[in-house]
Design a protein around this motif. Structure first.
Motif, PDB file in Angstrom:
ATOM      1  N   TYR A 318       0.916  -1.812  -0.551  1.00 18.10           N
ATOM      2  CA  TYR A 318       0.012   0.281   0.019  1.00 18.10           C
ATOM      3  C   TYR A 318       0.687   1.332   0.053  1.00 18.10           C
ATOM      4  CZ  TYR A 318      -4.109   2.841   1.409  1.00 18.10           C
ATOM      5  OH  TYR A 318      -5.171   4.030   1.482  1.00 18.10           O
ATOM      6  N   ARG A 319       1.017   1.899  -1.099  1.00 13.72           N
ATOM      7  CA  ARG A 319       1.532   3.074  -1.061  1.00 13.72           C
ATOM      8  C   ARG A 319       0.368   4.396  -1.163  1.00 13.72           C
ATOM      9  NH1 ARG A 319       1.944  -0.441  -4.288  1.00 13.72           N
ATOM     10  NH2 ARG A 319       2.012   0.843  -6.641  1.00 13.72           N
ATOM     11  N   PRO A 320       1.271   5.655  -1.402  1.00 13.09           N
ATOM     12  CA  PRO A 320       0.351   6.751  -1.450  1.00 13.09           C
ATOM     13  C   PRO A 320      -0.092   7.420  -2.583  1.00 13.09           C
ATOM     14  CG  PRO A 320       2.686   7.274  -0.465  1.00 13.09           C
ATOM     15  CD  PRO A 320       2.622   5.856  -0.709  1.00 13.09           C
ATOM     16  N   ASP A 321       0.001   6.428  -3.754  1.00 11.15           N
ATOM     17  CA  ASP A 321      -1.008   6.392  -4.888  1.00 11.15           C
ATOM     18  C   ASP A 321      -2.142   5.832  -4.439  1.00 11.15           C
ATOM     19  OD1 ASP A 321       1.353   7.761  -6.253  1.00 11.15           O
ATOM     20  OD2 ASP A 321       1.991   6.251  -7.420  1.00 11.15           O
ATOM     21  N   HIS A 322      -1.876   5.168  -3.430  1.00  9.52           N
ATOM     22  CA  HIS A 322      -3.539   4.220  -3.669  1.00  9.52           C
ATOM     23  C   HIS A 322      -5.021   4.607  -2.453  1.00  9.52           C
ATOM     24  CE1 HIS A 322      -1.436   0.448  -3.627  1.00  9.52           C
ATOM     25  NE2 HIS A 322      -2.451   0.412  -4.428  1.00  9.52           N
ATOM     26  N   CYS A 323      -4.012   6.878  -1.664  1.00  9.79           N
ATOM     27  CA  CYS A 323      -5.084   6.912  -1.367  1.00  9.79           C
ATOM     28  C   CYS A 323      -4.693   9.208  -1.880  1.00  9.79           C
ATOM     29  CB  CYS A 323      -4.797   7.307   0.048  1.00  9.79           C
ATOM     30  SG  CYS A 323      -2.985   7.718   0.664  1.00  9.79           S
ATOM     31  N   ILE A 324      -3.779   9.601  -2.194  1.00 13.02           N
ATOM     32  CA  ILE A 324      -3.543  10.472  -2.398  1.00 13.02           C
ATOM     33  C   ILE A 324      -4.210  11.042  -3.664  1.00 13.02           C
ATOM     34  CG2 ILE A 324      -0.663  11.069  -2.233  1.00 13.02           C
ATOM     35  CD1 ILE A 324      -0.404  10.869  -5.166  1.00 13.02           C
ATOM     36  N   TYR A 325      -5.157  10.509  -4.705  1.00  9.46           N
ATOM     37  CA  TYR A 325      -6.189  11.168  -5.513  1.00  9.46           C
ATOM     38  C   TYR A 325      -7.501  10.309  -4.793  1.00  9.46           C
ATOM     39  CZ  TYR A 325      -1.464  11.658  -7.797  1.00  9.46           C
ATOM     40  OH  TYR A 325      -0.207  11.998  -8.745  1.00  9.46           O
ATOM     41  N   GLY A 326      -7.930  10.211  -3.255  1.00 11.81           N
ATOM     42  CA  GLY A 326      -9.198   9.843  -2.809  1.00 11.81           C
ATOM     43  C   GLY A 326      -8.595   8.152  -3.124  1.00 11.81           C
ATOM     44  N   SER A 327      -9.337   7.266  -2.413  1.00  9.51           N
ATOM     45  CA  SER A 327      -8.782   5.666  -2.157  1.00  9.51           C
ATOM     46  C   SER A 327      -9.467   4.632  -3.458  1.00  9.51           C
ATOM     47  CB  SER A 327      -9.927   4.921  -0.853  1.00  9.51           C
ATOM     48  OG  SER A 327      -9.307   3.747  -0.322  1.00  9.51           O
ATOM     49  N   ASN A 328      -8.331   4.232  -3.471  1.00  6.28           N
ATOM     50  CA  ASN A 328      -8.560   3.459  -4.477  1.00  6.28           C
ATOM     51  C   ASN A 328      -7.983   1.669  -5.185  1.00  6.28           C
ATOM     52  OD1 ASN A 328      -5.541   3.210  -5.551  1.00  6.28           O
ATOM     53  ND2 ASN A 328      -5.960   5.345  -6.252  1.00  6.28           N
ATOM     54  N   CYS A 329      -7.744   1.371  -3.470  1.00  3.31           N
ATOM     55  CA  CYS A 329      -7.289  -0.226  -3.336  1.00  3.31           C
ATOM     56  C   CYS A 329      -8.267  -0.520  -2.503  1.00  3.31           C
ATOM     57  CB  CYS A 329      -6.268  -0.113  -2.482  1.00  3.31           C
ATOM     58  SG  CYS A 329      -5.588  -1.913  -1.588  1.00  3.31           S
TER      59      CYS A 329
END
Length: 419
Positions: A318-329
Motif C-alpha cells: 500500500y503506497r501513497p498512490d492508493h490514497c492521494i487521489y482518493g482511496s483506490n485500493c
C-alpha cells in the motif's frame, strides 16, 4: 651428521606448518552462510574481513563492492541463535540499505520482528560503513526479541563487469535485489522488501502465499496501480510491462530455487535464458527507455513470462498512490493495510502525514513497552490529526490490521532456537 640435522629441520618445519594448518581449520571452521549453532549473540567473522582491514596480513587485499561477484561474499558477520537453528521453520527476509537508510531499515526490521510468529532469518545487504551500526542496533534489542531472529550482513555485491552501471541504476544499490537468487544460493524462498516498508501484519501471512504458487509461479508482487487511466506504466512506459498497470517491486515473495532453474522467454532470442543470462542483455537493450531501473527490468521479464507471477492485492503493498487521489485500493478498504510502503520519501516529510505517523510510531516504540498502549493507541490519536489529507481520511485502514496483529503477536510468537 649434516644429513641428520637436515632431516631434523625438515621434521620441525613440517610440524610447524601442520600446527598452523590445524589451527586455521579450527579457527575458521563452520563459517558457511546461515549455518551452524553457537551461543546467542555470538558474532562470527569470516577471515577475509580481518585481512581486508589490515594491510599487514599477507598479500590479500579487499575488493570493493564494484569488483565483487554475486555469490562471492568477501566478508560477512553472522549472529547465531542459541542451540540448533530450525532453518526449516524460519522465514527468510532480505533488505538492501545504502546511504542514509540505516534508521529506516531498522524500523522496517523492527516491524517484521515485532509482529512475526515464526522465526526470521534476516539477510541485510548494506554498504560497509553501515555494518557496525546495524550490529550495534540489533544486538541492543531485548533478548525476548533477539530470540526470534538471526541475521547476516553482506556487502553490496554486483557482477564485476558493469558493476558501476548496476549500482547507479535508479537509486544507489536498488538493483541488488535482482542478484539475490545468485548470491543466496542456499536459500530456497525469500521475502525481499525495500527499506521503506513497514509490516502491519506478520511476515507469516505473506510467507504463506508460497503454498498458493501453482506449478509455474516463482514470484508474487502487487500491481503498480489499480486504475490504468492514472497508472504510470500504462501512460508513460516505453518498454514492455506486466499486465494492465505494471508491478511494483518494493515487496517481492520469491521461490528462488525455481528462479534459478527457469529458462525465461524474452524478446532477444528464440530460446529461453536463465536469470543470470537475462539481466545484462535486457539492461543493454532497454536502459535508454527505463525510468524505474530494476523494477522496469522485472516488468519486462514478467511481461514475457506472466505465468511465472502470482499477482497479489494492493493491501500487500500500500503506497501513497492508493490514497492521494482518493482511496483506490479495494482490498485495503475491506481488510486493512497489510504492508505499508512509504515510497517518495513520505516517512521523512510532511506531504503524507498519515504515512509519517505510522513510521514515527514504530520507530519510537520501545520493545520493552506494551505495544497496544505505547504504540497503537498513540498512533490512532496521531492519525486523527491527519484527516485533512486524502490519505488521512482513510486513517482507519492504517491501524485495522495492526490492531489485530498486536493482539495476537505475544500469544503466538515462536523463538528461533529449538527446545
Amino acid at each position: 651428521m649434516r644429513r641428520y640435522i637436515r632431516a631434523f629441520l625438515v621434521c620441525m618445519l613440517f610440524a610447524v606448518f601442520s600446527a598452523l594448518y590445524v589451527y586455521s581449520k579450527l579457527f575458521y571452521s563452520d563459517l558457511s552462510v546461515g549455518g551452524g549453532g553457537g551461543g546467542l549473540g555470538e558474532k562470527t567473522f569470516l577471515h577475509r574481513a580481518a585481512a581486508s582491514k589490515r594491510s599487514d596480513i599477507g598479500q590479500e587485499t579487499r575488493r570493493g563492492p564494484d569488483e565483487a561477484e554475486p555469490g562471492d561474499q568477501h566478508w560477512y558477520i553472522m549472529r547465531k541463535a542459541e542451540g540448533r537453528v530450525r532453518t526449516a521453520a524460519a522465514m527468510h527476509l532480505a533488505v538492501v540499505a545504502c546511504g542514509q537508510r540505516l534508521e529506516e531499515t531498522l524500523t522496517m526490521l523492527k516491524s517484521a520482528v515485532m509482529l512475526s510468529i515464526k522465526p526470521l532469518c534476516l539477510h541485510i545487504f548494506a554498504e560497509d560503513q553501515l555494518h557496525a551500526s546495524f550490529i550495534e542496533a540489533l544486538e541492543s534489542w531485548p533478548g525476548s526479541f533477539r530470540s526470534r531472529f538471526n541475521y547476516t550482513l553482506y556487502p553490496i555485491t554486483f557482477p564485476r563487469e558493469n558493476a558501476g552501471e548496476w549500482k547507479k541504476l535508479f537509486k544507489p544499490c536498488a538493483s541488488q535485489r535482482l542478484f539475490l537468487p545468485l548470491i543466496l544460493k542456499e536459500v530456497d524462498s525469500l521475502v525481499y522488501v525495500d527499506s521503506d516498508i513497514l509490516f502491519l501484519q506478520p511476515v507469516d501471512a505473506l510467507w504463506s502465499l508460497l503454498a498458493h504458487f501453482n506449478a509455474t509461479q516463482l514470484a508474487a508482487m502487487a500491481p503498480e496501480h489499480e486504475e490504468p487511466r492514472i497508472a504510470w506504466y500504462s501512460r508513460f512506459a516505453r518498454h514492455p510491462y506486466y499486465g494492465r498497470t505494471g508491478i511494483n517491486s518494493g515487496v517481492m515473495l520469491m521461490n528462488m530455487t525455481r528462479i534459478r532453474a527457469t529458462y525465461f522467454k524474452n524478446d532477444m532470442t528464440s530460446v529461453g535464458l536463465r536469470w543470470e543470462e537475462l539481466l545484462m542483455p535486457l539492461l543493454q537493450k532497454y536502459k535508454l527507455n527505463m525510468t524505474w531501473g530494476d523494477q522496469d527490468l522485472l516488468n519486462i521479464i514478467f511481461h514475457h513470462n506472466p505465468e511465472c507471477l502470482l499477482e497479489v492485492p494492493c493491501h500487500w503493498n500500500y503506497r501513497p498512490d492508493h490514497c492521494i487521489y482518493g482511496s483506490n485500493c479495494g482490498s485495503a478498504e475491506e481488510e486493512g493495510i497489510f504492508i505499508l510502503h512509504g515510497n517518495r520519501g513520505v516517512y521523512h516529510d510532511l506531504k503524507q502525514p498519515a504515512f509519517r505517523a505510522v513510521y514515527d510510531a514504530i520507530r519510537q516504540y520501545s520493545f520493552r513497552e506494551d505495544p497496544v498502549s505505547s504504540l497503537l493507541v498513540p498512533l490512532e490519536e496521531e492519525l486523527l490529526k491527519t484527516t485533512r489529507s486524502y490519505c488521512g481520511k482513510s486513517h482507519v485502514l492504517f491501524t485495522k490490521r495492526l490492531a489485530h496483529s498486536l493482539a495476537n503477536v505475544n500469544r503466538d510468537a515462536q523463538p528461533l532456537h529449538g527446545r
